[in-house]
Design a protein around this motif. Structure first.
Motif, PDB file in Angstrom:
ATOM      1  N   ASP A 180       0.850  -1.197   0.000  1.00 46.10           N
ATOM      2  CA  ASP A 180       0.000   0.000   0.000  1.00 46.10           C
ATOM      3  C   ASP A 180       0.882   1.242   0.000  1.00 46.10           C
ATOM      4  O   ASP A 180       1.868   1.313   0.729  1.00 46.10           O
ATOM      5  N   THR A 181       0.502   2.195  -0.790  1.00 51.70           N
ATOM      6  CA  THR A 181       1.273   3.434  -0.794  1.00 51.70           C
ATOM      7  C   THR A 181       0.725   4.346   0.303  1.00 51.70           C
ATOM      8  O   THR A 181      -0.422   4.191   0.732  1.00 51.70           O
TER       9      THR A 181
ATOM     10  N   PHE B 105       7.857  -1.380  -1.170  1.00 51.03           N
ATOM     11  CA  PHE B 105       7.092  -2.104  -0.148  1.00 51.03           C
ATOM     12  C   PHE B 105       7.625  -1.755   1.233  1.00 51.03           C
ATOM     13  O   PHE B 105       8.718  -1.218   1.367  1.00 51.03           O
ATOM     14  N   VAL B 106       6.790  -2.024   2.191  1.00 52.03           N
ATOM     15  CA  VAL B 106       7.255  -1.955   3.579  1.00 52.03           C
ATOM     16  C   VAL B 106       7.042  -3.331   4.181  1.00 52.03           C
ATOM     17  O   VAL B 106       6.335  -4.153   3.614  1.00 52.03           O
ATOM     18  N   ILE B 107       7.647  -3.551   5.320  1.00 53.26           N
ATOM     19  CA  ILE B 107       7.409  -4.806   6.024  1.00 53.26           C
ATOM     20  C   ILE B 107       6.729  -4.477   7.356  1.00 53.26           C
ATOM     21  O   ILE B 107       7.205  -3.631   8.102  1.00 53.26           O
TER      22      ILE B 107
ATOM     23  N   GLU C 205       2.624 -13.615  -6.339  1.00 48.62           N
ATOM     24  CA  GLU C 205       2.376 -12.219  -6.685  1.00 48.62           C
ATOM     25  C   GLU C 205       3.326 -11.293  -5.919  1.00 48.62           C
ATOM     26  O   GLU C 205       3.831 -10.308  -6.461  1.00 48.62           O
ATOM     27  N   THR C 206       3.536 -11.628  -4.671  1.00 54.33           N
ATOM     28  CA  THR C 206       4.436 -10.829  -3.835  1.00 54.33           C
ATOM     29  C   THR C 206       5.832 -10.799  -4.427  1.00 54.33           C
ATOM     30  O   THR C 206       6.432  -9.725  -4.602  1.00 54.33           O
ATOM     31  N   ASN C 207       6.351 -11.972  -4.760  1.00 56.79           N
ATOM     32  CA  ASN C 207       7.697 -12.039  -5.327  1.00 56.79           C
ATOM     33  C   ASN C 207       7.793 -11.284  -6.638  1.00 56.79           C
ATOM     34  O   ASN C 207       8.804 -10.652  -6.933  1.00 56.79           O
ATOM     35  N   LYS C 208       6.718 -11.374  -7.392  1.00 58.65           N
ATOM     36  CA  LYS C 208       6.693 -10.696  -8.695  1.00 58.65           C
ATOM     37  C   LYS C 208       6.798  -9.177  -8.483  1.00 58.65           C
ATOM     38  O   LYS C 208       7.587  -8.492  -9.120  1.00 58.65           O
TER      39      LYS C 208
ATOM     40  N   LEU D 202      -6.279  -5.257   2.147  1.00 55.54           N
ATOM     41  CA  LEU D 202      -5.252  -4.369   1.605  1.00 55.54           C
ATOM     42  C   LEU D 202      -4.216  -5.156   0.808  1.00 55.54           C
ATOM     43  O   LEU D 202      -4.240  -6.388   0.775  1.00 55.54           O
ATOM     44  N   ARG D 203      -3.326  -4.437   0.176  1.00 53.29           N
ATOM     45  CA  ARG D 203      -2.371  -5.081  -0.739  1.00 53.29           C
ATOM     46  C   ARG D 203      -1.114  -5.503   0.005  1.00 53.29           C
ATOM     47  O   ARG D 203      -0.207  -4.695   0.215  1.00 53.29           O
ATOM     48  N   ASN D 204      -1.079  -6.770   0.389  1.00 56.09           N
ATOM     49  CA  ASN D 204       0.109  -7.251   1.091  1.00 56.09           C
ATOM     50  C   ASN D 204       0.335  -8.721   0.791  1.00 56.09           C
ATOM     51  O   ASN D 204      -0.463  -9.355   0.106  1.00 56.09           O
ATOM     52  N   SER D 205       1.437  -9.241   1.281  1.00 53.99           N
ATOM     53  CA  SER D 205       1.809 -10.611   0.929  1.00 53.99           C
ATOM     54  C   SER D 205       0.815 -11.637   1.469  1.00 53.99           C
ATOM     55  O   SER D 205       0.770 -12.764   0.990  1.00 53.99           O
TER      56      SER D 205
END
Length: 509
Positions: A111-112, A161-163, A150-153, A140-143
């Motif tokens: 997420d931005t 990204f943030v963690i 998709e995450t790796n892509k 939301l958009r996360n792993s």
RNA sequence: GGUCCGUUCGGCUAGUCAGGUUAGGCCCCCAGGUUUUCAUCCUGGUAACACGGGUUCGAAUCCCGUACGGACUACCA
């Protein structure tokens, strides 16, 4: 006495000058460490590169030097657990983040800031509170929602990204604080805090825990503003499987007037310093006053700060740093915020000024005398200081209390003249000249004896003579023992001042 | 709004954990005293348990609620 397992740190962020709340936090850390023979460490937490302020780190070091607080390890002195600046430890945090990711305690989020901002506004308009937590993360958009592929892509594509920490759902975190006791929080009200930012730097939370662990910190003593993130920190220790340090959250320093946490602006607003040393803002050039520049002794400053939130349990108030170390304990730190009182601060300085050697004070005062245009003998200044020091809170007050030793009266206090300069005063002062001139040993005791004998012989009023005498010598009805003053002035100057007084004030009808 | 923390004279606080004190000290303020003056110093004074319920023979102290204050609620620390 010696217990090398006790290790504490003060970990400021170099985003500006350190204010007195920070100094007090550092002081309590120092006292705790020294009390137990442990180590006091300075770590610089500069993970936010956008807030870097040039000179701030040096300021912090200078401020502690002035206060007399010395570090056993840290940015300036080194040590076995360095580097002590988080920007120099950048690479280190990555592996620990990996570990959390692997263990499932953290996840990638794409997420931005703009997207999240929009969601927050949306929630706000619906009078709901947005928390990035176990519930919201599903949308939301996360792993977690995107899946590994998709995450790796996205990562491979270079998407920012943030963690985030994967905050568990509905668990009660039980924490212990040395000052506050048991504190409980349910994880469901907590959010998935960012641990690792898109710029490759860790946030405070991650870096703090990693460094405290690696540096073998035994006690985390910090401001109360950190209490709300204690559950996260505790959970992080658990996620890593690390032993937790003990925690102590210090009460805040409040504004002297009204409410709220003491802030950097209060100093200028209320006319007292909130910084140990003067600070010049590198951007605006604006100057904020400092306790040092305002004339505080470092000992008084430290003493005053120590008593804001802590007390020894008895009625002592004046403590050297060594005595503080001896007496200090976290158990005697209060729970509630303390209002900073500039009047009491000045009182502390007075206590230190009175105890200070006259020679030291005279040397500090000399530049002020010169600034006023008087090149005085240091010996005379020492004598004058000894007579007036209990009237001053600050060295800079001293000159106003003793300038008449070096400067002849330019005016004669009108009220005093009216009240004390009587019809006979002129002739009596004229007569006094003859009495004191030629006294072989012009000491305070001698002149006092001679003058008092003369007053008695003539049957004059003691108050009448002495007040008129003081008036011509000092120009006002103030100052120390008059015979001490004229001893320092000497016979010649004393006689000339009487003459000048007679001429200026004249005869009263 | 939500979460957490806190609350004793105007300020800093002691006393709260182990219920029984005329609730103590310092700063400020006020009044006396000392002093040839001013200041210092000395003596004294004003002034507080946020509120409401409980528990108890007895509550500042233990429990509950309310109010008020604060912190936090950022890809800041």
């Amino acid at each position: 006495m010696t217990n090398s397992n006790i290790r504490v740190r003060f970990a400021p962020s170099p985003t500006g000058p350190l204010h007195i709340g920070g100094v007090r936090t550092a002081l309590y850390n120092y006292l705790f460490a020294k009390k137990h023979g442990g180590s006091f460490i300075l770590r610089i937490e500069d993970t936010d590169q956008t807030r870097f302020v040039p000179g701030a780190e040096q300021y912090i070091v200078d401020a502690f030097n002035w206060c007399g607080l010395t570090f056993d390890e840290g940015v300036t002195v080194g040590g076995d657990y360095g580097p002590y600046k988080q920007s120099d430890r950048k690479e280190l945090y990555k592996s620990f983040t990996e570990e959390l990711l692997e263990k499932g305690h953290a996840y990638y989020a794409f997420d931005t800031p703009e997207e999240l901002g929009a969601v927050r506004i949306q929630y706000e308009s619906e009078k709901k509170t947005f928390i990035y937590n176990y519930e919201e993360r599903k949308r939301l958009r996360n792993s977690i929602t995107l899946g590994a592929e998709e995450t790796n892509k996205l990562i491979d594509e270079g998407s920012p990204f943030v963690i985030r920490f994967r905050m568990p759902e509905d668990e009660t975190v039980i924490m212990n604080d040395i000052i506050r006791g048991k504190v409980e929080v349910n994880t469901s009200v907590l959010d998935d805090k960012i641990l690792f930012k898109s710029d490759g730097m860790p946030t405070y939370h991650l870096a703090n825990i990693v460094d405290d662990h690696l540096m073998k910190i035994s006690h985390v003593i910090r401001g109360e503003e950190w209490l709300p993130s204690l559950p996260l920190h505790v959970l992080l220790y658990d996620a890593f499987g690390w032993e937790k340090p003990e925690f102590a959250h210090l009460p805040l320093l409040l504004k002297p007037d009204g409410n709220g946490k003491l802030s950097k602006r209060d100093g200028d607003r209320l006319g007292f310093p909130v910084f140990p040393l003067q600070w010049t803002d590198p951007k605006t050039g604006g100057i904020s006053s400092g306790f040092r520049e305002d004339g505080y002794f470092p000992g008084a400053f430290v003493n005053m700060l120590a008593m804001l939130g802590w007390n020894p349990g008895d009625e002592r108030e004046i403590f050297s740093l060594e005595e503080l170390t001896e007496a200090f304990s976290l158990e005697r730190v209060g729970k509630s915020g303390a209002k900073f009182d500039p009047v009491k601060a000045a009182w502390y300085n007075h206590q230190y000024l009175v105890k200070e050697d006259d020679e030291v004070l005279a040397n500090l005062l000399m530049p002020i005398a010169i600034e006023n245009g008087y090149f005085v003998e240091i010996e005379q200044l020492v004598n004058a200081v000894s007579m007036v020091k209990d009237r001053a809170n600050f060295v800079k007050d001293l000159w106003g209390q003793l300038d008449f030793f070096f400067v002849r009266p330019e005016t004669y206090d009108e009220k005093a003249v009216k009240k004390r300069w009587k019809a006979d005063s002129y002739d009596q002062m004229e007569e006094l000249k003859g009495v004191i001139s030629g006294i072989p040993d012009f000491t305070s005791e001698n002149t006092e004896k001679v003058v008092k004998q003369w007053i008695e012989d003539k049957g004059y009023g003691m108050g009448m003579i002495m007040n008129a005498f003081r008036l011509v010598i000092v120009g006002a009805l103030k100052g120390p023992h008059l015979f001490d003053i004229i001893e320092l002035l000497g016979e010649e100057e004393t006689l000339e001042r009487i003459d000048q007084g007679l001429h200026e004030i004249g005869r009263k009808e």
